[in-house]
Design an enzyme around this catalytic site. Structure first.
Site, PDB file in Angstrom:
ATOM      1  N   THR A 214      -6.601   2.763  -1.605  1.00  0.00           N
ATOM      2  CA  THR A 214      -6.133   1.412  -1.315  1.00  0.00           C
ATOM      3  C   THR A 214      -7.296   0.492  -0.955  1.00  0.00           C
ATOM      4  O   THR A 214      -8.434   0.931  -0.788  1.00  0.00           O
ATOM      5  CB  THR A 214      -5.141   1.426  -0.140  1.00  0.00           C
ATOM      6  OG1 THR A 214      -5.833   1.790   1.061  1.00  0.00           O
ATOM      7  CG2 THR A 214      -4.006   2.407  -0.371  1.00  0.00           C
TER       8      THR A 214
ATOM      9  N   LYS B  30     -15.482  -2.135   0.156  1.00  0.00           N
ATOM     10  CA  LYS B  30     -14.549  -2.707  -0.828  1.00  0.00           C
ATOM     11  C   LYS B  30     -14.150  -4.125  -0.437  1.00  0.00           C
ATOM     12  O   LYS B  30     -14.045  -5.020  -1.290  1.00  0.00           O
ATOM     13  CB  LYS B  30     -13.302  -1.829  -0.943  1.00  0.00           C
ATOM     14  CG  LYS B  30     -12.231  -2.371  -1.915  1.00  0.00           C
ATOM     15  CD  LYS B  30     -12.766  -2.460  -3.338  1.00  0.00           C
ATOM     16  CE  LYS B  30     -11.800  -3.179  -4.287  1.00  0.00           C
ATOM     17  NZ  LYS B  30     -10.500  -2.534  -4.426  1.00  0.00           N
TER      18      LYS B  30
END
Length: 305
Positions: free
Chosen positions: A94, A170
């Protein structure tokens, strides 16, 4: 380690998870797959030996989580995904807040499992081709165990530090990428209004120092082409930037661009674009700026007055 000795399972078969699952299946690693939405499960092309049950995923040695975020992972843990043999490795694909990631890792560790956060880049095309880049956080020993599986879905693996490091990177990556997209949209809109055709403006960007992945691929492939099929929704970008702005603030990192991009994407969401492909932000850019609470030109004018 051979595929026969290291079986993988995956939860989440959307734009990213589907390609990941199909690559693992072709390589002989995939033993189980599941998605809470039956249409996503049925749309995934998998061999007949792949079990399509959440309970079967829980028994796998390596479990990939390709769900929207930490909330969904937590719910899966509550529903029994943590119940299984010791020594498993969970891989969290995720885009999530590193603090939430570390809390989930602690739950996994208490259940006798290891946890890797693995931020992805490469998009749905990279997932389908098995050429993602993964930004990883967690223990080296866990990465070593899971590496044969990860090498089937990614061309490059970056181990960046302890748990949470992959998701922190990320967020930084997405902040930069989405901000470049918005800046490129603004510049190209201005070029078009000055009489330069969009395709020519993009050619110039790619021949000069302003080139980027956005100008080299996103604009030619999905905007100049008129297809508007970047395969990610505006809501996803808005979520990523809001989270990045929050994490940057918590880190004490001054963040002009994260906040700016987060505001613009939230404006697009409020205009009803949440479920639209993000590449449609280009033709709608002027409307988004017009609805923004603090248009930059107005702010500049007020300072001069």
């Amino acid at each position: 380690m051979s595929a026969a000795a290291l079986k993988a399972g995956i939860v989440g078969l959307g734009n990213m998870g589907r390609g990941i699952a199909e690559n693992l299946d072709r390589a002989g690693f995939l033993a189980a797959a599941w998605d809470a939405h039956p249409p996503a499960l049925s749309a995934c092309t998998l061999g007949g030996t792949v079990a399509r049950r959440r309970e079967a995923v829980a028994e796998c040695a390596v479990i990939l989580l390709a769900v929207p975020g930490s909330g969904e992972v937590s719910a899966l843990f509550d529903d029994g995904l943590l119940d299984g043999p010791a020594g498993r490795v969970f891989i969290d694909l995720t885009t999530s807040d590193p603090e939430a990631t570390r809390a989930l890792a602690a739950r996994a560790e208490a259940a006798g499992a290891a946890y890797l956060d693995a931020g992805m880049t490469g998009g749905a095309a990279g997932a389908a081709s098995g050429k993602l880049t993964l930004m990883l956080g967690g223990e080296e020993a866990a990465l070593s165990r899971a590496r044969p599986v990860l090498e089937q879905i990614a061309a490059r693996l970056f181990h960046l530090g302890p748990c949470g490091a992959g998701h922190a990177m990320k967020l930084a990556h997405n902040m930069i990428c989405h901000t470049i997209f918005l800046a490129t949209a603004e510049g190209c809109r201005a070029a078009e209004k000055a009489g330069v055709p969009l395709e020519r403006a993009v050619e110039v960007l790619n021949a000069g120092n302003a080139r980027s992945f956005v100008s080299e691929r996103r604009f030619p492939d999905h905007i100049v082409s008129g297809t508007f099929d970047g395969r990610s929704q505006v809501a996803n970008l808005a979520k990523d930037l809001a989270m990045a702005a929050e994490v940057f603030d918590r880190l004490g990192q001054p963040a002009a661009y994260a906040g700016l991009s987060a505001e613009l994407l939230d404006t697009a969401r409020r205009l009803g674009m949440a479920e639209e492909d993000f590449t449609r932000l280009y033709p709608e850019y002027d409307r988004v700026i017009g609805a923004w609470d603090r248009p930059p030109m107005q702010a500049a004018k007020s300072k001069r007055q």
